[in-house]
Every structure is written in C-alpha cells, then in structure tokens.
Design a protein around this motif. Sequence first.
Motif, PDB file in Angstrom:
ATOM      1  N   GLU A 128       0.793  -1.216   0.000  1.00 20.06           N
ATOM      2  CA  GLU A 128       0.000   0.000   0.000  1.00 20.06           C
ATOM      3  C   GLU A 128       0.832   1.276   0.000  1.00 20.06           C
ATOM      4  OE1 GLU A 128      -3.573   0.550   2.271  1.00 20.06           O
ATOM      5  OE2 GLU A 128      -3.498  -1.553   2.859  1.00 20.06           O
ATOM      6  N   ALA A 129       2.119   1.190  -0.245  1.00 23.54           N
ATOM      7  CA  ALA A 129       2.960   2.384  -0.235  1.00 23.54           C
ATOM      8  C   ALA A 129       2.532   3.340  -1.347  1.00 23.54           C
ATOM      9  CB  ALA A 129       4.427   2.008  -0.404  1.00 23.54           C
ATOM     10  N   ILE A 130       2.570   4.618  -1.024  1.00 24.24           N
ATOM     11  CA  ILE A 130       2.206   5.667  -1.965  1.00 24.24           C
ATOM     12  C   ILE A 130       3.411   6.590  -2.121  1.00 24.24           C
ATOM     13  CG2 ILE A 130       0.672   7.639  -2.382  1.00 24.24           C
ATOM     14  CD1 ILE A 130      -1.399   6.155  -0.621  1.00 24.24           C
ATOM     15  N   VAL A 131       3.713   6.946  -3.361  1.00 22.00           N
ATOM     16  CA  VAL A 131       4.814   7.867  -3.634  1.00 22.00           C
ATOM     17  C   VAL A 131       4.223   9.247  -3.894  1.00 22.00           C
ATOM     18  CG1 VAL A 131       6.723   8.425  -5.180  1.00 22.00           C
ATOM     19  CG2 VAL A 131       6.255   6.036  -4.598  1.00 22.00           C
ATOM     20  N   LEU A 132       4.700  10.237  -3.145  1.00 18.56           N
ATOM     21  CA  LEU A 132       4.260  11.618  -3.310  1.00 18.56           C
ATOM     22  C   LEU A 132       5.461  12.484  -3.680  1.00 18.56           C
ATOM     23  CD1 LEU A 132       2.139  11.824  -0.043  1.00 18.56           C
ATOM     24  CD2 LEU A 132       1.253  11.519  -2.358  1.00 18.56           C
TER      25      LEU A 132
END
Length: 90
Positions: free
Chosen positions: A48-52
């Motif tokens: 579930e990692a999100i890159v911002l």
Amino acid sequence: MENDVTSIVLNDEDGNEVEFEVITKMDIEDKEYLVVVPKDRDEEDTDEAIVLRIDKDEDDNDILVTVEDDDEFEIVSEAYETLFSEDELN
C-alpha cells in the motif's frame, strides 16, 4: 535542527482524513519525494505504499502530488529498493 515528520494527514478522494506514516524522504533528479503508507494498514499488507512528489504552488508553498506517471514511479521505486536493500546489508 530539522523537523522530522513521522506522519502526515491527507484527504482521500472522498474528502476523508487519512493518517499516513512517512517511511522515507528521497531526493531524486532535483525533486523531492515521500514514500508513505496508511497508519491503519495490516502489518502483512506492504503493497500500500504511496509515492508523493513535493512540488511548489504559485505562492512557493510545499504541496504533495501523487506520482501517477509510471516511469517516474518506477524511478522512485528502484531508488527506494536500492536504499533499503543497502541498509539491510549494513
């Protein structure tokens, strides 16, 4: 002393506040990125990692933008994997 942020609160697409744990901040090709995961995720759920990306608005304030470009996401993902695989070896 630099202020270390360990969590941030963002609004999802429905306007609900969701707290995220900041895993790491990286500088890649003159851009800054955060890798975050939802705080209330299952321990086994690591996908579930999100890159911002940290951008600037018209008033020069920091804003967070979800990385949706596949090539840019892949660059950040590879850098993340390299960074953490090196940490585990040391």
